[in-house]
Scaffold this motif. Structure first.
Motif, short mmCIF file in Angstrom:
data_model
loop_
_atom_site.label_atom_id
_atom_site.label_comp_id
_atom_site.label_asym_id
_atom_site.label_seq_id
_atom_site.Cartn_x
_atom_site.Cartn_y
_atom_site.Cartn_z
N HIS A 1 36.11 88.36 43.52
CA HIS A 1 37.27 88.71 44.35
C HIS A 1 38.20 87.51 44.51
O HIS A 1 39.42 87.64 44.45
CB HIS A 1 36.82 89.20 45.73
CG HIS A 1 36.33 90.60 45.72
ND1 HIS A 1 35.12 90.97 45.19
CD2 HIS A 1 36.91 91.75 46.15
CE1 HIS A 1 34.96 92.28 45.31
NE2 HIS A 1 36.03 92.77 45.89
N LYS B 1 42.31 86.95 42.38
CA LYS B 1 43.56 86.96 43.13
C LYS B 1 44.50 85.82 42.75
O LYS B 1 45.56 85.67 43.34
CB LYS B 1 43.26 86.91 44.64
CG LYS B 1 42.74 88.23 45.19
CD LYS B 1 43.80 89.32 45.00
CE LYS B 1 43.27 90.67 45.43
NZ LYS B 1 44.27 91.73 45.23
N HIS C 1 38.66 93.34 51.32
CA HIS C 1 39.89 92.59 51.66
C HIS C 1 39.54 91.25 52.30
O HIS C 1 40.24 90.25 52.10
CB HIS C 1 40.78 93.42 52.58
CG HIS C 1 41.40 94.61 51.92
ND1 HIS C 1 42.02 94.52 50.69
CD2 HIS C 1 41.48 95.91 52.31
CE1 HIS C 1 42.48 95.73 50.35
NE2 HIS C 1 42.15 96.58 51.30
N GLU D 1 38.80 88.93 49.53
CA GLU D 1 40.02 88.59 48.79
C GLU D 1 40.85 87.54 49.51
O GLU D 1 41.61 86.80 48.87
CB GLU D 1 40.85 89.85 48.57
CG GLU D 1 40.22 90.82 47.57
CD GLU D 1 40.85 92.20 47.62
OE1 GLU D 1 41.80 92.38 48.41
OE2 GLU D 1 40.38 93.09 46.89
N ASP D 2 40.69 87.46 50.83
CA ASP D 2 41.49 86.51 51.61
C ASP D 2 40.83 85.15 51.76
O ASP D 2 41.39 84.25 52.40
CB ASP D 2 41.80 87.09 53.00
CG ASP D 2 43.08 87.91 52.99
OD1 ASP D 2 43.80 87.87 51.98
OD2 ASP D 2 43.36 88.59 54.00
#
Length: 607
Positions: free
Chosen positions: A390, A394, A546, A549-550
């Protein structure tokens, strides 16, 4: 493991091309600033170019080093791999030194200058990393001194870590049992330490202690020098020795102290888990280093081997229980041969997840023990790989990797363990099978809440002691014994004074120093996530994805607040995770009672 897509061999054209490209980039970076020394400055365009060149070079050096490390870990005698790793490390030193004017500019320039540098869309991923640099601005030394510090740093800590790993891989351990003995290597010793035979495990642990005793003076001297150098730099920067670790972890000191305080309060429950494990073996205490013991089998004989194919299939099933994408990821890692689980006489004894940044693909290096721990260990490393997927997907800058979210490094991996164990538990009606599964729950308690908390205390205390006086073997041993008593109380059958020597690389390496609290953070935070998953149901996975991903975009406190509305600076957060852990200990106790009853019933029927 198939790495030929990265580099065909250690001496191939692409290896030499990447080394040459790294050299060229280092040369370019030295010409990009508009001034010299402390007067070095950058136009927005030049700063952007320098940032991208530096990232490209870091990616090249990471991939070369990762490739060489894997080959070296497969065979410690592979001198070509050692030479390539050294070549990449030397260039990394030059890169860090030549990058100091750029880092200095980003840390100290006006907000308007930095804003202009980051104004284009392709610079957006760099914002958080630059903000961390600017936080450190008040601690930076004059440019010349920073360049010297960057140039000298690896020659102490990194060199010692490489030597320590080499010693570990090459040590011969004499395992004594009864009137006989057997000499084994590090990988064989690790398998013995995971044996279902308690006497063999203890003999292996004693062999490790004895083997490292001959190196204690060297280990103490290395720690004394490297920690002393770190403290001197902190003194010059007028900062605390924990500051850099906290910044890399992405957490405030308040968060760390709150977590440590709550885990300290939880000690009596953690000790109960150890007492229950000891009772299962008909004993009242446990060996100080026996944190990964196996449950007793019904027949009294060690459990049979669990093949790799079976272990990885169970991991896939546990991952799929949360979401099919996670199970598909495990299948892909197996099909594309991205897991190395071969055996070898000169093989590195540890397990880890690595990433090739050019291809943005993950690798898992794993040493099979043939026990239930392989299911747990593979779940852990594949949990790392899934979270890295992940992150790398990105497009975040590589040089921001682990910057500002390091506290979460172990959270997805331990969460993955919990998912697999819960799936195993629900599929196993037999009491003995459930005992083996819940026994693994107690591994997190003994390793992450007790052992790693003790290691963190030891590392912090070593720094505090070194501030007052030189470190000696006697002083370090006395310190370790006291910390062991504090965390374990009277549950141990003896005392340990030798963990510091065999684990010295953590304290010596500036990146890994204080890393032990990351495991404790991960264990409790993973339990908190499990509680959230149980309450949130199907809506949990999208939020979790999410969340992954952050990573690297926000401080850890903000990540939990943004995705789950949780405040990790408050005791309530940690009490939820520890409360879930207590439930696991209670479940373990019940399963233990059920197993005893089932065994008694079986004996009655047989008689």
């Amino acid at each position: 493991m198939d790495n030929k897509g990265e580099y065909p061999s250690l001496n191939c054209k692409s290896v030499h091309a990447d080394l040459a490209r790294a050299d060229a980039i280092i040369g370019q970076l030295g010409k990009l600033s508009d001034g010299k020394g402390d007067n070095a400055t950058f136009s927005p365009e030049r700063a952007r170019k320098a940032l991208k060149l530096r990232e490209e070079c870091l990616i090249l050096l990471n991939d070369l080093s990762t490739y060489a490390s894997i080959e070296l870990h497969i065979d410690a005698d592979n001198w070509k791999a050692g030479a390539l790793k050294s070549a990449a490390a030397q260039r990394n030193v030059r890169l860090q030194e030549i990058s100091q004017p750029l880092l200095n500019f980003l840390a100290h320039s006006s907000k308007n200058a930095v804003r202009a540098c980051l104004a284009t869309p392709d610079m957006e991923p760099y914002r958080f990393w630059v903000s961390l640099l600017r936080e450190r601005g008040a601690e930076t030394l004059p440019l010349g001194e920073e360049r010297l510090a960057a140039a000298l740093a690896p020659y102490g800590a990194d060199a010692w870590e490489d030597l320590h790993s080499s010693i570990r891989a090459r040590l011969t351990y004499e395992v004594r049992r009864g009137s006989g003995s057997r000499k084994v290597n590090a990988a064989e010793l690790r398998s013995m330490r995971l044996s279902g035979n308690r006497a063999l495990r203890r003999a292996a642990m004693d062999a490790e202690v004895n083997a490292w005793q001959q190196h204690e003076d060297v280990c103490a001297a290395a720690l004394n020098s490297i920690i002393g150098q770190r403290l001197e730099l902190c003194r010059k920067r007028n900062t605390d020795f924990l500051a850099e670790a906290l910044r890399a972890a992405g957490v405030k000191k308040k968060t760390l102290e709150t977590m440590v305080s709550e885990v300290r309060r939880f000690r009596r429950h953690a000790r109960r888990a150890l007492r229950l494990k000891a009772a299962a073996h008909g004993e009242t205490s446990v060996h100080p280093l026996d944190v990964a013991d196996m449950p007793p089998s019904r027949s009294g004989a060690p459990s049979g081997d669990i093949p790799f194919s079976r272990s990885v299939a169970l991991v896939e099933k546990g991952f799929s229980a949360l979401n099919p994408d996670m199970g598909a990821f495990v299948r892909m890692m197996v099909q594309k041969k991205r897991i190395d689980a071969r055996k070898g006489a000169r093989r590195f004894p540890g397990n880890y997840c690595a990433v090739f940044m050019k291809s943005r693909t993950e690798r898992v290096f794993y040493n099979l023990s043939g026990t239930l721990y392989d299911i747990n260990g593979l779940a852990h490393e594949l949990g790392h790989a899934f979270s890295v997927k992940h992150f790398t997907g990105k497009g975040l800058p590589f040089f921001g990797h682990l910057s500002g979210y390091g506290a979460l490094t172990e959270t997805p991996s331990i969460f993955a363990e919990l998912l697999v164990r819960d799936e195993l538990f629900s599929a196993m009606p037999d009491a003995a099978d459930r005992l083996r599964t819940t026994w693994l729950d107690m591994l997190n308690v003994s390793m992450d809440l007790l052992l790693n908390s003790a290691i963190f205390d030891l590392e912090r205390s070593l720094h505090q002691l070194r501030e007052k006086e030189p470190l000696t073997v006697h002083g370090i041993k006395k310190l370790e014994a006291g910390i062991w008593r504090h965390w374990y109380g009277d549950v141990l059958s003896g005392k340990s004074e030798s963990l510091w020597a065999s684990s010295i690389s953590y304290s010596a390496n500036p990146v890994k120093c204080f890393y032990s609290f990351i495991y404790t953070f991960g264990a409790v935070a993973a339990m908190w996530l499990l509680d959230r998953k149980n309450r949130q149901g199907p809506d949990f996975y999208p939020a979790y994805a999410h969340f992954l991903e952050d990573f690297g975009k926000f401080p850890v406190e903000e990540l939990f607040e943004k995705h789950f509305g949780a405040d990790i600076t408050q005791p309530s957060f940690w009490r939820i995770g520890l409360g879930m852990t207590k439930k696991r200990i209670d479940r373990f106790e019940k399963v233990l009672r059920d197993t005893v009853r089932a065994q008694k019933a079986a004996r009655t029927v047989k008689s």
